[in-house]
Write a protein that holds these residues in place. Structure first.
Motif, PDB file in Angstrom:
ATOM      1  N   GLY A  77       0.863  -1.183   0.018  1.00  0.00           N
ATOM      2  CA  GLY A  77      -0.062   0.149  -0.039  1.00  0.00           C
ATOM      3  C   GLY A  77       0.915   1.245  -0.005  1.00  0.00           C
ATOM      4  O   GLY A  77       0.624   2.279  -0.575  1.00  0.00           O
ATOM      5  N   THR A  78       1.845   1.116   0.588  1.00  0.00           N
ATOM      6  CA  THR A  78       2.826   2.391   0.761  1.00  0.00           C
ATOM      7  C   THR A  78       3.457   2.543  -0.534  1.00  0.00           C
ATOM      8  O   THR A  78       3.614   3.853  -0.988  1.00  0.00           O
ATOM      9  CB  THR A  78       3.802   2.321   1.824  1.00  0.00           C
ATOM     10  OG1 THR A  78       3.196   1.914   3.216  1.00  0.00           O
ATOM     11  CG2 THR A  78       4.714   3.646   1.964  1.00  0.00           C
ATOM     12  N   ARG A  79       4.040   1.628  -1.213  1.00  0.00           N
ATOM     13  CA  ARG A  79       4.614   1.833  -2.577  1.00  0.00           C
ATOM     14  C   ARG A  79       3.599   2.499  -3.495  1.00  0.00           C
ATOM     15  O   ARG A  79       3.972   3.192  -4.203  1.00  0.00           O
ATOM     16  CB  ARG A  79       5.195   0.426  -3.046  1.00  0.00           C
ATOM     17  CG  ARG A  79       6.335   0.138  -2.050  1.00  0.00           C
ATOM     18  CD  ARG A  79       6.574  -1.547  -2.390  1.00  0.00           C
ATOM     19  NE  ARG A  79       7.527  -1.949  -1.494  1.00  0.00           N
ATOM     20  CZ  ARG A  79       8.189  -3.133  -1.576  1.00  0.00           C
ATOM     21  NH1 ARG A  79       7.530  -4.184  -2.455  1.00  0.00           N
ATOM     22  NH2 ARG A  79       8.954  -3.573  -0.404  1.00  0.00           N
ATOM     23  N   LEU A  80       2.458   1.925  -3.388  1.00  0.00           N
ATOM     24  CA  LEU A  80       1.450   2.443  -4.413  1.00  0.00           C
ATOM     25  C   LEU A  80       1.105   3.938  -4.247  1.00  0.00           C
ATOM     26  O   LEU A  80       1.098   4.849  -5.065  1.00  0.00           O
ATOM     27  CB  LEU A  80       0.038   1.726  -4.158  1.00  0.00           C
ATOM     28  CG  LEU A  80       0.009   0.106  -4.780  1.00  0.00           C
ATOM     29  CD1 LEU A  80      -1.038  -0.585  -4.214  1.00  0.00           C
ATOM     30  CD2 LEU A  80       0.026   0.223  -6.196  1.00  0.00           C
ATOM     31  N   ALA A  81       1.062   4.100  -2.829  1.00  0.00           N
ATOM     32  CA  ALA A  81       0.672   5.692  -2.492  1.00  0.00           C
ATOM     33  C   ALA A  81       2.120   6.538  -2.762  1.00  0.00           C
ATOM     34  O   ALA A  81       1.784   7.773  -3.425  1.00  0.00           O
ATOM     35  CB  ALA A  81       0.654   5.802  -0.922  1.00  0.00           C
ATOM     36  N   LEU A  82       3.139   6.126  -2.730  1.00  0.00           N
ATOM     37  CA  LEU A  82       4.519   6.798  -3.308  1.00  0.00           C
ATOM     38  C   LEU A  82       4.140   7.213  -4.712  1.00  0.00           C
ATOM     39  O   LEU A  82       4.527   8.335  -5.029  1.00  0.00           O
ATOM     40  CB  LEU A  82       5.712   6.032  -3.038  1.00  0.00           C
ATOM     41  CG  LEU A  82       6.041   6.009  -1.583  1.00  0.00           C
ATOM     42  CD1 LEU A  82       7.402   5.152  -1.330  1.00  0.00           C
ATOM     43  CD2 LEU A  82       6.492   7.485  -0.994  1.00  0.00           C
ATOM     44  N   SER A  83       3.690   6.095  -5.531  1.00  0.00           N
ATOM     45  CA  SER A  83       3.770   6.520  -6.860  1.00  0.00           C
ATOM     46  C   SER A  83       2.517   7.467  -7.171  1.00  0.00           C
ATOM     47  O   SER A  83       2.864   8.386  -8.138  1.00  0.00           O
ATOM     48  CB  SER A  83       3.255   4.900  -7.616  1.00  0.00           C
ATOM     49  OG  SER A  83       4.325   4.289  -7.749  1.00  0.00           O
ATOM     50  N   ALA A  84       1.699   7.263  -6.338  1.00  0.00           N
ATOM     51  CA  ALA A  84       0.320   8.543  -6.716  1.00  0.00           C
ATOM     52  C   ALA A  84       0.887   9.622  -6.199  1.00  0.00           C
ATOM     53  O   ALA A  84       0.633  10.561  -6.807  1.00  0.00           O
ATOM     54  CB  ALA A  84      -0.850   7.896  -5.869  1.00  0.00           C
ATOM     55  N   LEU A  85       1.711   9.793  -5.178  1.00  0.00           N
ATOM     56  CA  LEU A  85       1.999  11.186  -4.778  1.00  0.00           C
ATOM     57  C   LEU A  85       2.874  11.812  -5.792  1.00  0.00           C
ATOM     58  O   LEU A  85       3.025  13.024  -5.762  1.00  0.00           O
ATOM     59  CB  LEU A  85       2.664  11.030  -3.400  1.00  0.00           C
ATOM     60  CG  LEU A  85       1.997  10.802  -1.932  1.00  0.00           C
ATOM     61  CD1 LEU A  85       2.990  10.227  -0.926  1.00  0.00           C
ATOM     62  CD2 LEU A  85       1.249  11.944  -1.706  1.00  0.00           C
ATOM     63  N   ASN A  86       3.719  10.881  -6.411  1.00  0.00           N
ATOM     64  CA  ASN A  86       4.584  11.522  -7.340  1.00  0.00           C
ATOM     65  C   ASN A  86       3.856  11.728  -8.848  1.00  0.00           C
ATOM     66  O   ASN A  86       3.981  13.130  -9.382  1.00  0.00           O
ATOM     67  CB  ASN A  86       5.761  10.708  -7.582  1.00  0.00           C
ATOM     68  CG  ASN A  86       6.583  11.442  -8.610  1.00  0.00           C
ATOM     69  OD1 ASN A  86       6.538  10.853  -9.844  1.00  0.00           O
ATOM     70  ND2 ASN A  86       7.752  11.960  -8.467  1.00  0.00           N
ATOM     71  N   GLN A  87       3.088  10.868  -9.237  1.00  0.00           N
ATOM     72  CA  GLN A  87       2.571  10.996 -10.695  1.00  0.00           C
ATOM     73  C   GLN A  87       1.123  11.688 -10.454  1.00  0.00           C
ATOM     74  O   GLN A  87       0.873  12.436 -11.769  1.00  0.00           O
ATOM     75  CB  GLN A  87       2.266   9.523 -11.088  1.00  0.00           C
ATOM     76  CG  GLN A  87       3.647   8.780 -11.231  1.00  0.00           C
ATOM     77  CD  GLN A  87       3.709   7.465 -11.876  1.00  0.00           C
ATOM     78  OE1 GLN A  87       3.921   6.524 -10.944  1.00  0.00           O
ATOM     79  NE2 GLN A  87       3.379   7.307 -13.188  1.00  0.00           N
ATOM     80  N   THR A  88       0.755  11.510  -9.605  1.00  0.00           N
ATOM     81  CA  THR A  88      -0.827  12.054  -9.504  1.00  0.00           C
ATOM     82  C   THR A  88      -0.787  13.457  -8.898  1.00  0.00           C
ATOM     83  O   THR A  88      -1.447  14.501  -9.282  1.00  0.00           O
ATOM     84  CB  THR A  88      -1.967  11.182  -8.958  1.00  0.00           C
ATOM     85  OG1 THR A  88      -1.865   9.869  -9.561  1.00  0.00           O
ATOM     86  CG2 THR A  88      -3.274  12.098  -8.875  1.00  0.00           C
ATOM     87  N   TYR A  89      -0.002  13.608  -7.744  1.00  0.00           N
ATOM     88  CA  TYR A  89       0.122  14.817  -6.988  1.00  0.00           C
ATOM     89  C   TYR A  89       1.179  15.697  -7.002  1.00  0.00           C
ATOM     90  O   TYR A  89       1.298  16.631  -6.578  1.00  0.00           O
ATOM     91  CB  TYR A  89      -0.195  14.416  -5.509  1.00  0.00           C
ATOM     92  CG  TYR A  89      -1.677  13.835  -5.183  1.00  0.00           C
ATOM     93  CD1 TYR A  89      -2.615  14.618  -5.259  1.00  0.00           C
ATOM     94  CD2 TYR A  89      -1.747  12.584  -4.863  1.00  0.00           C
ATOM     95  CE1 TYR A  89      -4.082  13.985  -5.164  1.00  0.00           C
ATOM     96  CE2 TYR A  89      -2.753  11.834  -4.607  1.00  0.00           C
ATOM     97  CZ  TYR A  89      -4.133  12.595  -4.871  1.00  0.00           C
ATOM     98  OH  TYR A  89      -5.227  12.053  -4.418  1.00  0.00           O
ATOM     99  N   GLY A  90       2.195  15.150  -7.794  1.00  0.00           N
ATOM    100  CA  GLY A  90       3.284  16.155  -8.331  1.00  0.00           C
ATOM    101  C   GLY A  90       4.339  16.307  -7.166  1.00  0.00           C
ATOM    102  O   GLY A  90       5.154  17.228  -7.107  1.00  0.00           O
ATOM    103  N   LYS A  91       4.460  15.596  -6.062  1.00  0.00           N
ATOM    104  CA  LYS A  91       5.079  15.461  -5.015  1.00  0.00           C
ATOM    105  C   LYS A  91       6.622  14.979  -5.376  1.00  0.00           C
ATOM    106  O   LYS A  91       6.636  13.973  -5.978  1.00  0.00           O
ATOM    107  CB  LYS A  91       4.588  14.909  -3.752  1.00  0.00           C
ATOM    108  CG  LYS A  91       3.165  15.313  -3.178  1.00  0.00           C
ATOM    109  CD  LYS A  91       3.596  16.672  -2.513  1.00  0.00           C
ATOM    110  CE  LYS A  91       2.025  17.069  -2.033  1.00  0.00           C
ATOM    111  NZ  LYS A  91       2.062  18.714  -1.660  1.00  0.00           N
ATOM    112  N   GLU A  92       7.455  15.634  -4.874  1.00  0.00           N
ATOM    113  CA  GLU A  92       9.126  15.248  -5.099  1.00  0.00           C
ATOM    114  C   GLU A  92       9.356  14.108  -4.000  1.00  0.00           C
ATOM    115  O   GLU A  92       9.965  14.322  -3.072  1.00  0.00           O
ATOM    116  CB  GLU A  92       9.879  16.300  -4.986  1.00  0.00           C
ATOM    117  CG  GLU A  92       9.683  17.470  -6.146  1.00  0.00           C
ATOM    118  CD  GLU A  92      10.822  18.248  -6.182  1.00  0.00           C
ATOM    119  OE1 GLU A  92      11.822  18.364  -5.496  1.00  0.00           O
ATOM    120  OE2 GLU A  92      10.700  19.425  -7.375  1.00  0.00           O
ATOM    121  N   VAL A  93       8.834  12.710  -4.467  1.00  0.00           N
ATOM    122  CA  VAL A  93       9.231  11.967  -3.362  1.00  0.00           C
ATOM    123  C   VAL A  93       9.972  10.745  -4.433  1.00  0.00           C
ATOM    124  O   VAL A  93       9.341  10.542  -5.683  1.00  0.00           O
ATOM    125  CB  VAL A  93       8.144  11.152  -2.603  1.00  0.00           C
ATOM    126  CG1 VAL A  93       7.365  12.184  -1.837  1.00  0.00           C
ATOM    127  CG2 VAL A  93       6.773  10.953  -3.797  1.00  0.00           C
TER     128      VAL A  93
END
Length: 490
Positions: free
Chosen positions: A372-388
């Motif tokens: 779940g955490t790995r999926l969230a990291l992808s979403a944070l970067n690709q959907t929300y534009g966060k630099e993670v």
């Protein structure tokens, strides 16, 4: 004139059949719901044809006239994120009792769908006791759709799922992958997060596709063969139940369109931010033909979901299957993971891999938090534009020079980490067809190397097995994706 008379009669019949219909909202609406921010928000339901329904929320007031089939829909204007609990009211000029739901928020809504691994609850997983005890998050909300199947598309879910506020009790019984995905989003974004668990154990990807899509999807002969097989199994189980009273689990969730008809069709008007998809075990277990066909099926599923949810850029984040089963010459699960990995070439997709947290003899591995955490990291970067950092080491080349093969990686600042320590076999495929594992060692920050003697290597593979024995990580703890790469000779 005759056509006008027929039309008038049909209208009268429809009005008569629908007369006295009580005002209703779709079952997906309830107290504690999260509405999607930044997009028009449809609100829909049933009532008397010809009457006017008015919906009020957050200072907006929208009205619609009920169609002859009794359906109505209004679209609320896009709204900013809001953590302020507010009420939604629907009323009708037919003097039906008004409907009021309270404690609604506006934030990010995600559909968590697939088969049984998406449905594994937090309380069943390892290393979750502390997270359950701390799960007092009023801005995270859960909606758990009851698994169901149907031969034809349904207008409504089999049962009103209701939305619940995240507490230790509700979190314990929600999808572990969904919970950890949503929790990480909430912790990083600080906004309300709504999670919809919509999955059925054993479901196939084609069961989540509508009939229109299925008519055009590839490998129709494979679908028809599998549908016939599953229907025959279900018929036999029904016969046994009728004769002996012994009831075995249903299997219709594997038949094409059945999950779509019962679980997706009733909510396609809902606005969501994106989809988290954990599915594929059924196809990987069914043999080479279904594995080979999955690529085309999933691409059609993806297009259908974006069309149905009226968002051509709808992000879909995929769980790359966990390790399972003994390693063999075919390694179907490794083949399947490669197909999933190829979906990264499609727009607005991402992956959270699980090959390193699988269990050879358990189809339902219980270490779901990293997934779940790995999926969230992808979403944070690709959907929300966060630099993670959202991916592990990425292979860039494999080169043989003399007896040594060097494999170079990027996205590994600070060096590579091998787990378990001391492991690290790459698989070499020689030009003569021989396949052999070789222990590798780290020779620089982003390079590993192994000795093969005087034989020429054609390809090098990493984690390309049903159940990989080791994994390669970067310093953030994210694993490299499996690969099967051509080797260059120097």
């Amino acid at each position: 004139m005759r056509n006008k008379v027929i039309h008038a009669v049909m209208m009268a019949m429809l009005l008569g059949l629908s007369a006295g219909a009580e005002l209703k909202l779709s079952a997906v609406f309830s107290d504690h719901m999260v509405l999607q921010a930044g997009a028009p928000v449809p609100v829909w339901g049933k009532s008397d044809p010809g009457t006017e329904v008015t919906v009020e929320f957050a200072g907006q007031r929208k009205s619609a006239t009920v169609d002859v089939d009794g359906s109505w829909r209004v679209d609320l204007d896009p709204m900013p994120v809001s953590s302020i609990p507010r009420g939604l009211t629907a009323s009708s000029d037919a003097n039906d009792p008004a409907i009021h739901y309270s404690d609604l928020l506006v934030g990010e809504v995600w559909l968590c769908t697939g088969q049984s691994n998406m449905g594994v609850a937090v309380r069943k997983c390892i290393n979750t006791a502390q997270d359950i005890a701390a799960a007092d998050y009023p801005l995270i909300r859960f909606c758990n759709v009851v698994p169901d199947t149907a031969e034809e598309p349904k207008a409504e879910l089999i049962r009103k799922p209701g939305w619940e506020v995240c507490t230790p009790d509700t979190a314990a019984n929600f999808s572990a992958v969904g919970f950890y995905f949503g929790l990480h989003l909430y912790q990083e974004l600080g906004v309300p997060v709504g999670l919809i668990q919509n999955c059925y154990g054993g479901a196939t990807v084609v069961s989540y596709m509508d009939d229109e899509t299925l008519e055009k999807t590839p490998a129709r002969d494979v679908i028809q063969r599998e549908d016939a097989r599953y229907r025959a199994i279900q018929a036999e189980r029904d016969r046994i139940f009728a004769e002996s009273g012994v009831k075995k689990p249903g299997i219709m969730q594997r038949v094409s369109a059945h999950c779509y008809n019962a679980m997706i069709a009733p909510i396609i008007s809902l606005r969501i931010r994106g989809v988290v998809w954990y599915q594929g075990e059924t196809e990987a277990l069914s043999g080479q033909q279904t594995v080979d066909a999955y690529r085309g099926w999933f691409e059609d599923y993806l297009s259908m979901m974006r069309r149905k949810f009226e968002d051509p850029n709808l992000p879909v984040y995929i769980v790359q299957l966990a390790g399972y089963g003994a390693n063999d010459d075919r390694n179907l699960w490794a083949q399947f993971r490669q197909i999933q990995q190829d979906f990264l070439e499609l727009p607005y997709t991402g992956i959270g891999t699980a090959y390193d947290v699988g269990e050879e003899k358990d189809l339902h591995p219980l270490n779901k938090k990293p997934v779940g955490t790995r999926l969230a990291l992808s979403a944070l970067n690709q959907t929300y534009g966060k630099e993670v950092v959202f991916r592990g080491p990425e292979v860039v080349s494999a080169v043989q020079k003399g007896s040594k093969v060097s494999v170079a990686f990027t996205n590994c600042p600070g060096g590579l980490v091998v787990k378990p320590a001391g492991a690290g076999n790459f698989t070499a495929v020689f030009v003569d067809g021989e396949v052999q594992d070789f222990p590798a060692e780290t020779v620089s920050e982003g390079t590993m190397q192994f000795e093969v003697g005087d034989k020429k290597v054609e390809r090098v593979r990493y984690a390309f097995k049903n159940t990989p024995e080791w994994a390669l990580y970067n310093k953030t703890g994210l694993p490299a994706l499996p690969f099967d790469l051509e080797v260059k000779i120097k």
